[in-house]
Design a protein around this motif. Structure first.
Motif, mmCIF file in Angstrom:
data_model
loop_
_atom_site.group_PDB
_atom_site.id
_atom_site.type_symbol
_atom_site.label_atom_id
_atom_site.label_comp_id
_atom_site.label_asym_id
_atom_site.label_seq_id
_atom_site.Cartn_x
_atom_site.Cartn_y
_atom_site.Cartn_z
ATOM 1 N N UNK A 14 0.816 -1.224 0.000
ATOM 2 C CA UNK A 14 0.000 0.000 0.000
ATOM 3 C C UNK A 14 0.844 1.266 0.000
ATOM 4 N N UNK A 15 1.874 1.327 0.834
ATOM 5 C CA UNK A 15 2.647 2.564 0.979
ATOM 6 C C UNK A 15 3.590 2.820 -0.196
ATOM 7 N N UNK A 16 3.698 1.861 -1.113
ATOM 8 C CA UNK A 16 4.563 2.046 -2.284
ATOM 9 C C UNK A 16 3.810 2.580 -3.495
ATOM 10 N N UNK A 17 2.484 2.519 -3.454
ATOM 11 C CA UNK A 17 1.676 2.998 -4.578
ATOM 12 C C UNK A 17 1.176 4.400 -4.280
ATOM 13 N N UNK A 18 1.541 5.342 -5.137
ATOM 14 C CA UNK A 18 1.193 6.737 -4.925
ATOM 15 C C UNK A 18 0.328 7.267 -6.053
ATOM 16 N N UNK A 19 -0.364 8.347 -5.755
ATOM 17 C CA UNK A 19 -1.162 9.035 -6.772
ATOM 18 C C UNK A 19 -0.467 10.333 -7.149
ATOM 19 N N UNK A 20 -0.814 10.849 -8.321
ATOM 20 C CA UNK A 20 -0.328 12.169 -8.730
ATOM 21 C C UNK A 20 -1.397 13.226 -8.508
ATOM 22 N N UNK A 62 11.932 1.744 7.148
ATOM 23 C CA UNK A 62 12.150 0.365 6.706
ATOM 24 C C UNK A 62 13.451 0.240 5.920
ATOM 25 N N UNK A 63 13.720 1.211 5.059
ATOM 26 C CA UNK A 63 14.967 1.170 4.285
ATOM 27 C C UNK A 63 16.180 1.235 5.211
ATOM 28 N N UNK A 64 16.117 2.084 6.229
ATOM 29 C CA UNK A 64 17.227 2.179 7.191
ATOM 30 C C UNK A 64 17.306 0.962 8.100
ATOM 31 N N UNK A 65 16.170 0.525 8.608
ATOM 32 C CA UNK A 65 16.121 -0.600 9.553
ATOM 33 C C UNK A 65 16.669 -1.878 8.934
ATOM 34 N N UNK A 66 16.298 -2.144 7.683
ATOM 35 C CA UNK A 66 16.680 -3.396 7.027
ATOM 36 C C UNK A 66 17.807 -3.220 6.008
ATOM 37 N N UNK A 67 18.284 -1.970 5.862
ATOM 38 C CA UNK A 67 19.353 -1.655 4.919
ATOM 39 C C UNK A 67 18.989 -2.129 3.500
ATOM 40 N N UNK A 68 17.829 -1.666 3.032
ATOM 41 C CA UNK A 68 17.306 -2.055 1.726
ATOM 42 C C UNK A 68 16.852 -0.828 0.952
ATOM 43 N N UNK A 69 16.499 -1.040 -0.304
ATOM 44 C CA UNK A 69 15.902 -0.003 -1.136
ATOM 45 C C UNK A 69 14.480 -0.454 -1.458
ATOM 46 N N UNK A 70 13.513 0.418 -1.190
ATOM 47 C CA UNK A 70 12.117 0.076 -1.456
ATOM 48 C C UNK A 70 11.537 1.028 -2.487
ATOM 49 N N UNK A 71 11.471 2.308 -2.168
ATOM 50 C CA UNK A 71 10.957 3.298 -3.106
ATOM 51 C C UNK A 71 9.443 3.278 -3.230
ATOM 52 N N UNK A 72 8.949 4.053 -4.167
ATOM 53 C CA UNK A 72 7.512 4.143 -4.436
ATOM 54 C C UNK A 72 7.321 4.446 -5.911
ATOM 55 N N UNK A 73 6.065 4.402 -6.352
ATOM 56 C CA UNK A 73 5.783 4.614 -7.762
ATOM 57 C C UNK A 73 4.364 5.141 -7.940
ATOM 58 N N UNK A 74 4.175 5.940 -8.973
ATOM 59 C CA UNK A 74 2.829 6.366 -9.356
ATOM 60 C C UNK A 74 2.330 5.539 -10.537
ATOM 61 N N UNK A 75 3.140 4.613 -11.004
ATOM 62 C CA UNK A 75 2.764 3.736 -12.108
ATOM 63 C C UNK A 75 1.896 2.595 -11.602
ATOM 64 N N UNK A 76 0.995 2.144 -12.437
ATOM 65 C CA UNK A 76 0.162 0.996 -12.066
ATOM 66 C C UNK A 76 1.010 -0.265 -11.906
ATOM 67 N N UNK A 107 3.729 -0.357 -10.291
ATOM 68 C CA UNK A 107 4.325 -0.310 -8.964
ATOM 69 C C UNK A 107 5.815 -0.065 -9.006
ATOM 70 N N UNK A 108 6.429 -0.021 -7.828
ATOM 71 C CA UNK A 108 7.863 0.242 -7.760
ATOM 72 C C UNK A 108 8.663 -0.990 -8.180
ATOM 73 N N UNK A 109 9.879 -0.754 -8.591
ATOM 74 C CA UNK A 109 10.790 -1.841 -8.940
ATOM 75 C C UNK A 109 11.563 -2.211 -7.669
ATOM 76 N N UNK A 110 11.139 -3.273 -7.012
ATOM 77 C CA UNK A 110 11.773 -3.705 -5.764
ATOM 78 C C UNK A 110 12.964 -4.593 -6.113
ATOM 79 N N UNK A 111 14.170 -4.216 -5.696
ATOM 80 C CA UNK A 111 15.342 -5.035 -5.999
ATOM 81 C C UNK A 111 15.260 -6.430 -5.361
ATOM 82 N N UNK A 112 15.838 -7.407 -6.040
ATOM 83 C CA UNK A 112 15.866 -8.776 -5.521
ATOM 84 C C UNK A 112 16.566 -8.831 -4.170
#
Length: 181
Positions: free
Chosen positions: A31-37, A57-71, A73-78
């Motif tokens: 939910x928190x990765x999908x954004x509207x314009x 979450x990115x700091x806690x788990x040392x990961x990259x998550x990001x967000x997206x306005x595209x249907x 969704x974000x490109x979550x790294x493996x």
């Protein structure tokens, strides 16, 4: 009781790896990765409310998550997915059943982990998961018998799932007292 029975019976017959993979799969539609314009006010609200939990979450788990306005969704790294797989592997089967339950309530792995890690409260997690709905309620009005009921039920289910995870994750020893005549 439902969570206990589900953990005991495992009606879907999934093993630990399958439970973990199912939980991590939610990250792709979090939910928190999908954004509207538009409308701009909602876009700003999402940025102000969801960016801090994503950053946590990115700091806690040392990961990259990001967000997206595209249907799409974000490109979550493996590597991000594998980090969450490793983290979730530290939980037992019962706790994983509870984690999956919380994730399905909030529609968010990120909010669920923030809640289980005690970074946010149940009330905050529920509010963040319902951000768009709350925005619409403020704009168009509250239907007391529907919106209020949904909010209370979501809080209760999320709190129950979180408590279940915490109780299943506690390590304790029980000493039995010998009965004496």
């Amino acid at each position: 009781t439902t969570l206990c029975n589900t953990a005991l019976d495992n009606p879907t017959q999934r093993n630990k790896t399958q439970l973990i993979r199912a939980a991590v799969k939610f990250l792709e539609t979090d939910t928190v990765c999908y954004r509207v314009e538009e409308p701009p006010a909602l876009a700003e609200l999402q940025k102000n409310e969801w960016d801090p939990i994503v950053a946590w979450a990115e700091n806690r788990y040392n990961v990259t998550i990001g967000s997206s306005t595209s249907i799409l969704g974000p490109n979550i790294p493996a590597s991000t997915k594998e980090t969450f797989v490793s983290h979730l592997a530290s939980y037992n089967m019962w706790a994983l059943q509870g984690i999956e339950y919380v994730i399905t309530q909030l529609k968010s792995l990120i909010l669920s982990m923030g809640l289980i890690d005690r970074h946010i409260t149940v009330e905050k997690a529920v509010l963040l998961s319902r951000l768009e709905e709350e925005y619409q309620i403020r704009r168009w009005g509250n239907v007391e018998w529907a919106h209020d009921y949904d909010l209370c039920e979501l809080r209760a289910r999320t709190a129950a799932g979180t408590l279940f995870v915490h109780l299943c994750s506690e390590s304790s020893t029980v000493k039995h007292k010998l009965l004496q005549d």
